[in-house]
Enzyme design. Structure first.
Site, PDB file in Angstrom:
ATOM      1  N   ARG A   1       0.871  -1.179   0.000  1.00  0.00           N
ATOM      2  CA  ARG A   1       0.000   0.000   0.000  1.00  0.00           C
ATOM      3  C   ARG A   1       0.909   1.230   0.000  1.00  0.00           C
ATOM      4  O   ARG A   1       1.354   1.684   1.063  1.00  0.00           O
ATOM      5  CB  ARG A   1      -0.958   0.018   1.190  1.00  0.00           C
ATOM      6  CG  ARG A   1      -1.900  -1.172   1.257  1.00  0.00           C
ATOM      7  CD  ARG A   1      -3.189  -0.845   1.980  1.00  0.00           C
ATOM      8  NE  ARG A   1      -4.040   0.027   1.190  1.00  0.00           N
ATOM      9  CZ  ARG A   1      -5.145   0.618   1.660  1.00  0.00           C
ATOM     10  NH1 ARG A   1      -5.493   0.458   2.920  1.00  0.00           N
ATOM     11  NH2 ARG A   1      -5.877   1.386   0.872  1.00  0.00           N
TER      12      ARG A   1
ATOM     13  N   ASP B   1      -3.806   9.296   5.989  1.00  0.00           N
ATOM     14  CA  ASP B   1      -2.734   8.327   5.739  1.00  0.00           C
ATOM     15  C   ASP B   1      -1.397   9.005   5.476  1.00  0.00           C
ATOM     16  O   ASP B   1      -0.365   8.340   5.513  1.00  0.00           O
ATOM     17  CB  ASP B   1      -3.108   7.449   4.547  1.00  0.00           C
ATOM     18  CG  ASP B   1      -4.234   6.496   4.893  1.00  0.00           C
ATOM     19  OD1 ASP B   1      -3.945   5.306   5.097  1.00  0.00           O
ATOM     20  OD2 ASP B   1      -5.385   6.932   4.987  1.00  0.00           O
TER      21      ASP B   1
END
Length: 334
Positions: free
Chosen positions: A85, A227
């Site tokens: 990711r 994030d």
């Protein structure tokens, strides 16, 4: 609060809560090496920037114990974990921190110690975010949150939800509107579930309903996770966050972001330089449009100018964000 932990580290064994099964089943996956960890991260069995960083640190420890070749595990295994990711900076941050410890000491025991330190620090960070952010929640206020920046995304308490949990524990009465968060419904499946389990008053809404609520004056505060925070204060978070920030600016609703200091990425000048993960079209199509082309980015970038403040365990950074973030993180402004 009876929310299961996103990850368990017991007796040198790593188990990850399979969040794909929530809220219907609580099941844990045993992670016995890098491939299992990569799969769990890529398929969102474990998700949330801090949680995947902690999971990666423990996965490297498990793999190093099995392999005995710490350097190879940290190099090849670390690269594989980062690629799982690419947008969430905590994942790379945790891997690089483990590599640093490995370079200094080079033993699986040292890696275990570092992973446990990362885990403990996240617990403290979540608590600090809650303490600094709780005064934003006034008695009787209506909040809005997006995706899941809750206890399931971290070690405990969450980021965006940490001020909510501490305020609730202190007896402050407030209400939370929870975006369903398409296409994977992390708001509906995860946030609504965990807030409800904690006894917090909530209403689940379609993502498209947020504008109507703001127009009607029914939202007093928006608080979301992130994030990655770029050096200039741009915020990278779950797709749909930008929509809320634009609406909040128009309707004059305070828009706050909550994250640990490890999510601040001074090496990335702005959100323009961030690689935005694009996920499979099947997440959007489901059974509805089998042949349609799909654009399915997992994240979007909210410009710093639309952010009222960023809540961290070190305090709240406010505009101008680039300067206040550097001061808060003890970076040198150049």
């Amino acid at each position: 609060m009876s929310i299961p932990s996103a990850l368990l580290w017991e007796g040198g064994e790593l188990r990850l809560l399979d969040q794909r099964q929530l809220p219907h089943r609580v099941e844990y996956l045993r992670i016995d090496g890098i491939p299992a960890a990569v799969d769990a991260i890529a398929t969102l069995a474990v998700r949330g920037a801090p949680a995947i960083g902690i999971a990666a640190a423990y996965a490297l420890t498990v793999a190093a114990r099995r392999s005995g070749d710490v350097a190879e595990v940290l190099k090849d295994g670390g690269d594989a974990l980062i690629a799982a990711r690419p947008t969430a900076v905590n994942l790379r941050w945790a891997v690089e921190r483990m590599r640093g410890r490995g370079a200094r000491e080079g033993s699986a025991a040292a890696l275990a110690d570092e992973a446990e330190a990362i885990h403990r620090e996240d617990v403290a960070a979540c608590r600090g975010i809650g303490e600094h952010g709780r005064d934003l929640i006034k008695p009787g206020s209506n909040l809005l949150t997006h995706c899941n920046a809750g206890a399931l995304a971290v070690s405990e308490l969450g980021t965006a939800t940490a001020p909510m949990y501490l305020s609730h524990q202190a007896g402050v009465r407030f209400h939370v509107y929870v975006d369903e968060t398409r296409p994977l419904f992390q708001g509906a499946r995860l946030t609504a579930w965990e807030l409800g389990a904690a006894g917090i008053d909530l209403t689940l809404i379609c993502d498209n309903a947020a504008a109507s609520l703001m127009a009607a004056g029914k939202i007093d505060l928006i608080i979301v996770g992130t994030d990655r925070v770029a050096r200039n204060g741009d915020v990278v978070n779950k797709i749909g966050t930008l929509n809320l920030a634009v609406l909040a600016n128009h309707f004059r609703v305070p828009f706050y972001v909550a994250c640990p200091s490890s999510t601040f990425d001074p090496s990335t000048p702005s959100g323009r330089e961030v690689i935005i993960e694009e996920r499979t079209g099947d997440e959007v199509r489901q059974e509805h449009a089998a042949d349609a082309a799909v654009f399915n980015p997992a994240f979007d970038v909210t410009p710093a100018a639309l952010v009222t403040g960023i809540v961290t365990e070190r305090g709240i950074a406010r505009a101008p964000l680039e300067r206040s973030l550097h001061e808060l993180m003890e970076e040198t402004v150049t």
